[in-house]
Structure formats: structure tokens, C-alpha cells
Design an enzyme around this catalytic site. Structure first.
Site, PDB file in Angstrom:
ATOM      1  N   ARG A 193       0.822  -1.218   0.000  1.00  0.00           N
ATOM      2  CA  ARG A 193       0.000   0.000   0.000  1.00  0.00           C
ATOM      3  C   ARG A 193       0.858   1.271   0.000  1.00  0.00           C
ATOM      4  O   ARG A 193       0.439   2.306  -0.520  1.00  0.00           O
ATOM      5  CB  ARG A 193      -0.968  -0.046   1.192  1.00  0.00           C
ATOM      6  N   TYR A 208      -7.132  -0.942  -6.208  1.00  0.00           N
ATOM      7  CA  TYR A 208      -6.300  -2.131  -5.934  1.00  0.00           C
ATOM      8  C   TYR A 208      -5.468  -1.987  -4.659  1.00  0.00           C
ATOM      9  O   TYR A 208      -5.341  -0.941  -4.083  1.00  0.00           O
ATOM     10  CB  TYR A 208      -5.475  -2.591  -7.132  1.00  0.00           C
ATOM     11  N   GLU A 209      -4.989  -3.170  -4.234  1.00  0.00           N
ATOM     12  CA  GLU A 209      -4.285  -3.323  -2.936  1.00  0.00           C
ATOM     13  C   GLU A 209      -5.125  -2.788  -1.780  1.00  0.00           C
ATOM     14  O   GLU A 209      -4.604  -2.192  -0.836  1.00  0.00           O
ATOM     15  CB  GLU A 209      -2.875  -2.742  -3.014  1.00  0.00           C
ATOM     16  N   GLY A 210      -6.431  -2.996  -1.878  1.00  0.00           N
ATOM     17  CA  GLY A 210      -7.381  -2.551  -0.860  1.00  0.00           C
ATOM     18  C   GLY A 210      -8.050  -1.269  -1.280  1.00  0.00           C
ATOM     19  O   GLY A 210      -7.388  -0.242  -1.466  1.00  0.00           O
TER      20      GLY A 210
END
Ligand code: CAA
Length: 380
Positions: free
Chosen positions: A243, A362-364
Site C-alpha cells: 500500500r 487495488y491493494e485494498g
């Protein structure tokens, strides 16, 4: 507190800036339009040491700190976010995960080639029904003694067809829920492992995003990362660092759009003067500059936390949440400042606006970052 970069960090930042201008910029519009993977550019980034930036030199890496990695991500993303996501996934999710939790044998076999860019890797967690709800893994990795057998489908995988090594998260023991999940290294070409069609995307169109299909894929037990059942924690720990990389990407996209808008506003004339002399435009630039600087402080602080052994779940999530919001807002305003030209591909800002959106997903997603942030502050 020290807000200065070291001499080494400044040199790395300049090297990334030069590479972005000289090598990424010339064909960035064509790659975006044709959804063409930047193969030659990735090879050069490997030579420059951008693909294994934080990896120990004994495994072929550059042995640099997280802040240097963030500086490179920022500079590359100003010009080409399709290329920077390849860098981010390879560094944060694949190399970091393997170096931190892999066995010596796994590092020798895979990390040494991944960190030099000889090959690149992919991180395979998301599924059709397990995007944000990552514990709900439907892909199975059944324990067969000396090997696992994987069945299932993964979705939206970055580097989907260009990777040679895939870190696959799958459920071994359903009854144990997230404690029954494993992370396994799968090589391209394994029997039963198929690469699905390429996604036709709104943004980061130069990166190759695919679904992956596993039909009775045999993986030796020595390819498991960490102890039995460590897979979900592996994914969470790895994504916490990932992140920071995506936050840096968002920061770079915002800064790239701002720099273009600033330049354009000093050249374009309307009502007898450069448009930057109109307060409507000057105030937009003031807001963009302030927000980007605030995002930069959050992103660099998260990198500093990681480099100094502090917890970075919270600072990384805040950096990603805020920088991705700034990327979206700044790129929309950059298009607005460019007026009709902003709607045309040649001026680059419309691409940056399209690329910005994925940083909130993306990535949360932003909503997942708020879960991470609120849980972290409420448990104090
Ligand atoms: N570090 C270590 N452990 C962690 C952790 C962290 N950062 N976050 C959670 N865990 C642990 C918890 O402690 C818990 O373990 P215990 O039971 O032993 O205590 C376990 O993981 C489960 O945690 P939760 O109960 O909090 O799980 P949850 O179901 O509520 O979900 C979540 C938590 C934060 C929402 C998580 O599911 C999540 O992060 N979802 C988003 C997934 C995501 O980011 N996907 C991106 C895909 S990858 C990608 O995009 C790459 C690319 O190609 C660019």
C-alpha cells in the site's frame, strides 16, 4: 525531524526522473492505446535496479530503503503508471514477501532472478468473490503429503501473463477459515495452470491484467511460504507494504498531472492573458499543490515508519487513502485546466485521470483502508 533527502536518495530520484522522461515518455500514448506491455522498458528498469530495490544485494537486489523505492515510484508514475505498477508489484508484493518469509532455497531459486528483473512475479489473492473480503478464498490447495493440488480461479492479476513466478493464496483447510490458508509459489508452465484472457481496462492499460485458472495444479510442499496456515497473514503483511508503493504511485500521478497543468496555465492565453493570471485557475493550482504536498508527507512518513521498524499498517493505509483521493481530484482538475485540450490524448492528462482511478481500488479499496485505519485507531 529531518525533511531532507540524502545525497544517495537524490541521485536515485534523478535517475528515475531521467529514465521516465527518456524511456517511458516517448511511446506512453501508443502503449496505452494498444494495451501494450512495456517489455523493453521493464528490462531496462531491471538493469537500473528498480525491480528489486529493497532486496539485499546478496540476492541480487539494490539494498536500498523504502523511501528510495517511494521516490522511484513517484517519478515513474508521473509519466507512466502502467510501468510503475509492474515495479510496485514486483518489489513490494513479490520480492519483499519472498525475502521476508521465504526459505533460503526459495530465495536462491526465485528471488535472485526476480530482484534483477530477469523475470517478474505476480501476487494472486483476488478472486471473483474474494476481492475486499479476502478471507473468503474459494481457490483450494489440498494437502497431498509431499505436495498441494490447487483448483480455482484468480482475478485481476497484475503481470498476469508476463510473470514467470506466481505467489498464489489458497484455502487448504476450510474449517480453519483464514488460519487454513496457504501461500504457494507456482511457476509459469505448471501443468493445469492456464492464463485467462487479458482485461480491457479503463486505465493502466499497458500493464497486463488477467484471470488465472488452476486445474489440479501440483505444487511441491517446499514451495509453501511460511508455516502451514500462514498464507493469510502473509498476504496481509505483504499488502501493508504494498500500500505504500501504491500510495507513491498515486502521489506521482497527481504530481505529474499538476506539473502539466501548471506549465499549460502559463502558456495558454484567454481574455488577453495567460490563464494562470485568472484567479479561477490560480486557486485550483494552489489547492492541487497543497494537497499533493500533504499526500507526499503521508507517503514519505509511511516509508520512514517501515524503514525505522515502526508499525506501518496505519500510516500506509492513511497514505494510500489520501494520496489516491488526491490523485483522482488533481487529475480531474488538470483536465479542467486544459479545457478542450485536456480531453485529447496528446496532452496526457486524460490518461493520468484514467490511471488515477485504480489507486482507489487495488491493494485494498479506499473503503478497506478506512476499515484498517478505524480498527487501528479504535484499538488504542
Ligand atoms: N498484519 C498481520 N496480520 C493481519 C493484518 C496485518 N496487516 N491484518 C489482518 N491480520 C490478521 C488478523 O490479526 C487476523 O488474525 P488472527 O485471527 O490470528 O488475529 C486475520 O488476519 C484476519 O483478520 P481480520 O479478522 O481483520 O479479517 P477480516 O476478514 O475482517 O479482513 C481486511 C480484514 C483488512 C478487510 C482484509 O480482508 C483486507 O485487507 N482486504 C482487502 C484485500 C486487498 O487488499 N486485496 C488487494 C488484492 S492484491 C492487488 O491488488 C495486487 C495488484 O495486483 C496490484
Amino acid at each position: 525531524m529531518n525533511f531532507s533527502l540524502t545525497e544517495e536518495q537524490e541521485l536515485i530520484q534523478q535517475a528515475a526522473r531521467d529514465f521516465a522522461q527518456n524511456d517511458l515518455f516517448p511511446e506512453v500514448i501508443e502503449r496505452d492505446e494498444a494495451q501494450r506491455f512495456p517489455k523493453e522498458e521493464v528490462r531496462k528498469m531491471g538493469e537500473l535496479g528498480f525491480l528489486g530495490m529493497m532486496v539485499d544485494p546478496k540476492y541480487g537486489g539494490s539494498g536500498l530503503d523504502t523511501l528510495s523505492y517511494v521516490l522511484v515510484m513517484e517519478e515513474l508514475s508521473k509519466v507512466d503508471a502502467s510501468s510503475s505498477v509492474i515495479v510496485s508489484v514486483n518489489n513490494s508484493l513479490v520480492c519483499w514477501g519472498l525475502e521476508t518469509y521465504g526459505t533460503e532455497e526459495q530465495k536462491e531459486k526465485y528471488l535472485t532472478r526476480l530482484s534483477t528483473g530477469e523475470i517478474i512475479g505476480a501476487f494472486c489473492l483476488s478472486e471473483p468473490e474474494a476481492g475486499s473480503d479476502a478471507t473468503s478464498q474459494k481457490t483450494t490447495a489440498i494437502d497431498k503429503g509431499d505436495h498441494y493440488v490447487i483448483n480455482g480461479t484468480k482475478n485481476w492479476i497484475t503481470n498476469g501473463s508476463s510473470a514467470e513466478v506466481y505467489l498464489v493464496i489458497a484455502q487448504t483447510d476450510k474449517d480453519k477459515k483464514h488460519k487454513g490458508i496457504n501461500a504457494l509459489i507456482v511457476e509459469k508452465g505448471a501443468e493445469g495452470f492456464e492464463i485467462g484472457p487479458k482485461e480491457n481496462k479503463l486505465g493502466i492499460r499497458g500493464s497486463d491484467t488477467h484471470s488465472l485458472i488452476f486445474n489440479d495444479v501440483k505444487v511441491p510442499k517446499k514451495n509453501r511460504i511460511g508455516d502451514d496456515g500462514f498464507g493469510f497473514k502473509f498476504a496481509m503483511k505483504t499488502l501493508a507494504g504494498g500500500r505504500i508503493g501504491i500510495a507513491a504511485q498515486a502521489l506521482g500521478i497527481a504530481a505529474g498531472a499538476y506539473e502539466l497543468a501548471l506549465k499549460y496555465s502559463k502558456e495558454r492565453k484567454a481574455f488577453g492573458t495567460e490563464i494562470s493570471n485568472h484567479q479561477a485557475i490560480a486557486f485550483k493550482l494552489a489547492d492541487m499543490h497543497t494537497q499533493i504536498e500533504a499526500a507526499r508527507h503521508l507517503v514519505y512518513k509511511a516509508a520512514w515508519d517501515k524503514d525505522n521498524g515502526n508499525d506501518y499498517d496505519l500510516s500506509g493505509a492513511m497514505a494510500k487513502l489520501y494520496a489516491s483521493q488526491v490523485a483522482m481530484e488533481t487529475t480531474v482538475e488538470a483536465v479542467q485546466i486544459h479545457g478542450g485540450n485536456g480531453f485529447v490524448k496528446d496532452y496526457h492528462v486524460e490518461r493520468l485521470m484514467r490511471d488515477a482511478k485504480i489507486t482507489q481500488i487495488y491493494e485494498g479499496t479506499s473503503e478497506i483502508q478506512k476499515i484498517v485505519i478505524s480498527r487501528s485507531i479504535l484499538k488504542r
